[in-house]
Scaffold this motif. Structure first.
Motif, short mmCIF file in Angstrom:
data_model
loop_
_atom_site.label_atom_id
_atom_site.label_comp_id
_atom_site.label_asym_id
_atom_site.label_seq_id
_atom_site.Cartn_x
_atom_site.Cartn_y
_atom_site.Cartn_z
N ILE A 1 13.36 16.95 9.40
CA ILE A 1 13.80 15.55 9.55
C ILE A 1 12.83 14.85 10.54
N PHE A 2 12.63 15.42 11.77
CA PHE A 2 11.78 14.92 12.66
C PHE A 2 10.50 14.77 11.95
N LEU A 3 9.89 15.61 11.26
CA LEU A 3 8.49 15.47 10.48
C LEU A 3 8.49 14.25 9.58
N ILE A 4 9.41 14.43 8.95
CA ILE A 4 9.56 13.00 7.84
C ILE A 4 9.65 11.80 8.54
N LEU A 5 10.50 11.70 9.72
CA LEU A 5 10.62 10.47 10.55
C LEU A 5 9.14 9.96 11.04
N ILE A 6 8.28 10.97 11.59
CA ILE A 6 7.15 10.86 12.26
C ILE A 6 6.18 10.19 11.06
N ASN A 7 6.38 10.64 10.04
CA ASN A 7 5.59 10.21 8.80
C ASN A 7 5.90 8.80 8.58
N HIS B 1 -0.31 7.85 5.24
CA HIS B 1 -0.30 7.78 3.82
C HIS B 1 -0.53 6.33 3.76
N ILE B 2 -1.25 5.97 2.72
CA ILE B 2 -1.74 4.78 2.05
C ILE B 2 -0.72 3.87 1.36
N LEU C 1 3.67 8.33 0.26
CA LEU C 1 4.49 8.76 1.43
C LEU C 1 5.84 9.43 0.56
N PHE C 2 6.53 8.75 -0.32
CA PHE C 2 7.48 9.01 -0.63
C PHE C 2 7.41 10.83 -1.52
N VAL C 3 6.58 10.83 -2.37
CA VAL C 3 6.33 12.13 -3.07
C VAL C 3 5.95 13.19 -2.01
N ASN C 4 5.24 13.07 -1.17
CA ASN C 4 4.77 13.76 0.06
C ASN C 4 5.91 14.12 0.85
N MET C 5 6.88 13.45 1.19
CA MET C 5 8.06 13.62 2.04
C MET C 5 9.25 14.11 0.94
N LEU C 6 9.40 14.08 -0.15
CA LEU C 6 10.10 14.64 -1.13
C LEU C 6 9.81 16.10 -1.13
N ALA C 7 8.49 16.43 -1.26
CA ALA C 7 7.99 17.72 -1.32
C ALA C 7 8.09 18.50 -0.27
N LEU C 8 7.77 17.91 1.07
CA LEU C 8 8.21 18.49 2.33
C LEU C 8 9.52 18.72 2.65
N HIS C 9 10.50 17.96 2.25
CA HIS C 9 11.90 18.27 2.36
C HIS C 9 12.33 19.51 1.55
N ARG C 10 11.88 19.24 0.33
CA ARG C 10 12.21 20.55 -0.95
C ARG C 10 11.70 21.75 -0.70
N TYR C 11 10.40 21.76 -0.42
CA TYR C 11 9.90 23.17 -0.10
C TYR C 11 9.91 23.64 1.24
N GLY C 12 9.97 22.69 2.05
CA GLY C 12 10.42 23.03 3.58
C GLY C 12 11.68 23.75 3.66
N SER C 13 12.75 22.94 3.10
CA SER C 13 13.89 23.72 2.98
C SER C 13 14.10 24.87 2.64
#
Length: 105
Positions: free
Chosen positions: A15-21, A58-59, A64-76
């Motif tokens: 969540i911290f990484l997602i918020l920074i993004n 992220h431009i 941003l949305f797809v990258n954060m979705l992947a970060l949360h999904r695969y990071g979890s």
């Protein structure tokens, strides 16, 4: 922060990484002048700060949305739901994100 369970600690790191993004995305125009988007950064360029910033930059909202979705999904899967306590550390999650980001260059 005191955590009761290791999985809470790794989830907090994600969540911290997602918020920074999201923060960098909101203020991307302020950060834009620190990045030379037209060139590929390499460690031998000596511009480590630009390399680190580009991991969070992220431009477009869709990007941003797809990258954060992947970060949360695969990071979890990797950090939160793993049976190994070794990967359930806030520090390890953030360090992994940074090391993988720098290694991608």
């Amino acid at each position: 922060l005191t955590m009761n369970r290791p999985s809470e600690e790794s989830n907090t790191a994600l969540i911290f990484l997602i918020l920074i993004n999201f923060f960098v995305f909101i203020f991307r125009n302020d950060f834009h002048r620190h990045l030379n988007i037209g060139r590929t950064y390499r460690i031998y360029d000596g511009d480590i700060s630009s390399m680190i910033l580009s991991m969070f930059y992220h431009i477009e909202p869709g990007h941003l949305f797809v990258n954060m979705l992947a970060l949360h999904r695969y990071g979890s899967e990797l950090f939160v739901n793993t049976s190994s306590k070794r990967w359930k550390s806030f520090f390890i999650v953030v360090l992994s994100y940074l090391v993988c980001g720098i290694a991608a260059f």
